[in-house]
Design an enzyme around this catalytic site. Structure first.
Site, PDB file in Angstrom:
ATOM      1  N   PHE A 143      -1.512  16.687   4.108  1.00  0.00           N
ATOM      2  CA  PHE A 143      -1.788  15.690   3.006  1.00  0.00           C
ATOM      3  C   PHE A 143      -0.878  16.128   1.912  1.00  0.00           C
ATOM      4  O   PHE A 143      -0.316  16.854   1.300  1.00  0.00           O
ATOM      5  CB  PHE A 143      -2.923  16.912   2.739  1.00  0.00           C
ATOM      6  CG  PHE A 143      -4.241  16.647   1.820  1.00  0.00           C
ATOM      7  CD1 PHE A 143      -5.201  16.079   1.512  1.00  0.00           C
ATOM      8  CD2 PHE A 143      -3.477  15.206   0.152  1.00  0.00           C
ATOM      9  CE1 PHE A 143      -5.946  15.453   1.063  1.00  0.00           C
ATOM     10  CE2 PHE A 143      -4.532  15.223  -0.903  1.00  0.00           C
ATOM     11  CZ  PHE A 143      -5.679  14.406  -0.376  1.00  0.00           C
TER      12      PHE A 143
ATOM     13  N   ARG B 280      -0.353  12.120  -8.875  1.00  0.00           N
ATOM     14  CA  ARG B 280      -0.010  10.960  -8.081  1.00  0.00           C
ATOM     15  C   ARG B 280       1.768  10.531  -9.428  1.00  0.00           C
ATOM     16  O   ARG B 280       2.296  10.071  -8.863  1.00  0.00           O
ATOM     17  CB  ARG B 280      -1.048  10.249  -9.362  1.00  0.00           C
ATOM     18  CG  ARG B 280      -2.380  10.094  -8.515  1.00  0.00           C
ATOM     19  CD  ARG B 280      -2.738   8.900  -9.291  1.00  0.00           C
ATOM     20  NE  ARG B 280      -4.243   8.203  -9.138  1.00  0.00           N
ATOM     21  CZ  ARG B 280      -4.377   8.199  -7.784  1.00  0.00           C
ATOM     22  NH1 ARG B 280      -3.971   7.306  -6.678  1.00  0.00           N
ATOM     23  NH2 ARG B 280      -5.653   8.094  -7.536  1.00  0.00           N
TER      24      ARG B 280
ATOM     25  N   GLU C 190       1.023  -0.719   0.339  1.00  0.00           N
ATOM     26  CA  GLU C 190      -0.542   0.031  -0.175  1.00  0.00           C
ATOM     27  C   GLU C 190       0.833   1.154   0.252  1.00  0.00           C
ATOM     28  O   GLU C 190       2.076   1.111   0.636  1.00  0.00           O
ATOM     29  CB  GLU C 190      -1.366  -0.166   0.814  1.00  0.00           C
ATOM     30  CG  GLU C 190      -2.409  -0.293   1.253  1.00  0.00           C
ATOM     31  CD  GLU C 190      -3.520   0.807   0.562  1.00  0.00           C
ATOM     32  OE1 GLU C 190      -2.624   1.230  -0.894  1.00  0.00           O
ATOM     33  OE2 GLU C 190      -4.420   0.165   1.499  1.00  0.00           O
ATOM     34  N   ASP C 191      -0.270   2.497  -0.799  1.00  0.00           N
ATOM     35  CA  ASP C 191       0.998   3.514  -0.295  1.00  0.00           C
ATOM     36  C   ASP C 191       0.641   4.083   1.081  1.00  0.00           C
ATOM     37  O   ASP C 191       2.037   4.571   1.443  1.00  0.00           O
ATOM     38  CB  ASP C 191       0.683   4.396  -1.565  1.00  0.00           C
ATOM     39  CG  ASP C 191      -1.129   4.395  -1.900  1.00  0.00           C
ATOM     40  OD1 ASP C 191      -1.430   3.751  -1.149  1.00  0.00           O
ATOM     41  OD2 ASP C 191      -1.179   5.847  -2.255  1.00  0.00           O
TER      42      ASP C 191
HETATM   43  C1  PRP Z   1      -5.610   5.779  -0.638  1.00  0.00           C
HETATM   44  C2  PRP Z   1      -4.502   4.928  -0.343  1.00  0.00           C
HETATM   45  C3  PRP Z   1      -5.110   3.295   0.539  1.00  0.00           C
HETATM   46  C4  PRP Z   1      -5.743   3.780   1.579  1.00  0.00           C
HETATM   47  C5  PRP Z   1      -5.880   4.547   3.202  1.00  0.00           C
HETATM   48  O1  PRP Z   1      -6.527   5.204  -1.338  1.00  0.00           O
HETATM   49  O2  PRP Z   1      -4.301   4.060  -1.573  1.00  0.00           O
HETATM   50  O3  PRP Z   1      -5.502   2.787  -0.407  1.00  0.00           O
HETATM   51  O4  PRP Z   1      -6.458   5.742   1.083  1.00  0.00           O
HETATM   52  O5  PRP Z   1      -6.280   4.299   3.756  1.00  0.00           O
HETATM   53  P1  PRP Z   1      -6.910   4.352   4.710  1.00  0.00           P
HETATM   54  O6  PRP Z   1      -5.595   3.973   6.038  1.00  0.00           O
HETATM   55  O7  PRP Z   1      -7.729   5.644   5.521  1.00  0.00           O
HETATM   56  O8  PRP Z   1      -8.407   3.576   4.487  1.00  0.00           O
HETATM   57  P2  PRP Z   1      -7.641   6.324  -1.782  1.00  0.00           P
HETATM   58  O9  PRP Z   1      -9.103   6.025  -1.198  1.00  0.00           O
HETATM   59  O10 PRP Z   1      -7.375   7.366  -1.858  1.00  0.00           O
HETATM   60  O11 PRP Z   1      -7.776   5.684  -3.531  1.00  0.00           O
HETATM   61  P3  PRP Z   1      -7.007   5.587  -4.287  1.00  0.00           P
HETATM   62  O12 PRP Z   1      -5.387   4.684  -3.885  1.00  0.00           O
HETATM   63  O13 PRP Z   1      -7.179   4.660  -6.012  1.00  0.00           O
HETATM   64  O14 PRP Z   1      -6.267   7.239  -4.543  1.00  0.00           O
END
Ligand code: PRP
Length: 198
Positions: free
Chosen positions: A164, A177, A111-112
């Site tokens: 952010f 991104r 995960e990022d």
């Molecule tokens: C982001 C990120 C994780 C998640 C983490 O995804 O890539 O999947 O949020 O957040 P959390 O710990 O609060 O659940 P996002 O929903 O922004 O989608 P994306 O990866 O397509 O940008």
């Protein structure tokens, strides 16, 4: 090396959108190399199956996959979170499932960012039900101040403050991104201030 760096002149437009670079690209790459070595040391002879969550985790996955020695495969999953606000109510939904079974495999979720932890909590629950041999989590960024679940990552690139951040997969309305570094986005209120100061 200092945590922040001024923005390179070659991104003049982005320069206005960001407050600062939080993690320079080279530092991200060095950290990923170290994480890759750590992961391989923990599983010296295992084929590793990396599973990334679209879309943000893709950049980290591709760099990590290229840095881990030995046998590595990967797959993707997508979830819908109904926006950040409703995510805290636990509404995470699978929108794209994996292509192949993870039963009996050593799986690393890539995960990022680990933010509230709702996404990972949901994914770990459904992945455990599929009986992997071992299940681990690697995140590039960990924002512990935002956590509302007990989820923890096994491998963390950087622990960051509650700001952010965009870049290296992380977006704001699908923008930024592709930045090779992680930067802090200038909020609307700060943007107004910056305009006055220009
Ligand atoms: C982001 C990120 C994780 C998640 C983490 O995804 O890539 O999947 O949020 O957040 P959390 O710990 O609060 O659940 P996002 O929903 O922004 O989608 P994306 O990866 O397509 O940008």
């Amino acid at each position: 090396m200092s945590e922040t760096k001024s923005l390179p002149k070659k991104y003049p437009k982005i320069q206005k959108d960001l407050v600062k670079i939080l993690i320079p690209g080279q530092r991200i790459q060095r950290r990923i190399q170290a994480l890759a070595r750590e992961i391989r040391k923990d599983f010296p002879a295992e084929p590793l199956h990396l599973v990334s969550v679209l879309k943000g985790g893709v950049f980290f996955l591709t760099d990590l996959a290229r840095s881990i020695s030995g046998e590595v495969s990967f797959d993707f999953i997508a979830v819908s979170s109904y926006g950040k606000n409703t995510k805290s109510s636990g509404q995470v939904r699978l929108t794209r499932d994996l292509d192949s079974s993870i039963e009996g495999r050593t799986v690393i979720v890539v995960e990022d960012i680990l933010d509230t932890g709702m996404t990972l909590q949901y994914l770990l629950r459904i992945f455990q039900q599929r009986k992997p041999k071992q299940l681990r989590v690697a995140v590039l960024l960990d924002k512990p101040e935002r956590r509302i679940t007990a989820v923890q990552a096994d491998y963390v690139g950087f622990t960051i403050p509650n700001e952010f951040v965009v870049g290296y997969g992380l977006d704001y309305a699908e923008r930024y991104r592709n930045l090779p570094y992680v930067g802090v986005l200038r909020l609307a209120s700060e943007a107004k201030k910056a305009k006055v100061e220009e």
